[in-house]
Design an enzyme around this catalytic site. Structure first.
Site: not given
Length: 143
Positions: A26-27
């Site tokens: 998850k960025l």
């Protein structure tokens, strides 16, 4: 129009382990879609907003026509960690050249050679993405 809707997350009520699924990092950025299906490359948000002018450095990628890439637009701090506040500042600004550089971290390919590849298994799409990422002046590939 050269917009292609991204695949969105689904809800899972319990943890699971299944070889038919993969996990993605998850960025902390803004979902972005790169499309070279039309007359020129463009960038879109997942809500179909054309953001090409805001990120002009990202539409000069050395990629063939007929590609749609799904990823995250990320601005990193001095330590290389995603900085969501800086990302939103860049997204909201009209003076993009004076702000921190945005990276396009790609996690999926939706079109390849003008053909939808959405129904291919994710492992095959990842292989296409691997080949595309070896192009000089390309993009960052997520895990």
């Amino acid at each position: 129009m050269t917009f292609v809707s991204p695949m969105l997350l689904g809800r899972v009520d319990h943890p699971f382990n299944d070889e038919n699924y993969i996990a993605e990092l998850k960025l902390d950025g803004i979902r972005g879609l790169y499309s070279s299906l039309g007359d020129r490359p463009r960038l879109f948000t997942r809500h179909q907003n054309d953001i090409t002018a805001k990120y002009s450095e990202l539409v000069t990628l050395d990629l063939p026509p007929g590609i749609v890439l799904d990823g995250e637009l990320v601005v990193c701090d001095d330590e290389g960690k995603p900085d969501f506040e800086a990302c939103m500042q860049r997204f909201s600004s009209r003076r993009s050249t004076r702000l921190k550089h945005t990276s396009f971290c790609v996690f999926d390919v939706l079109y390849y050679d003008h053909q939808s590849v959405i129904k291919l298994p994710i492992t095959e799409r990842k292989a296409l993405l691997e080949a595309l990422s070896k192009t000089p002046n390309s993009f960052r590939r997520s895990a």
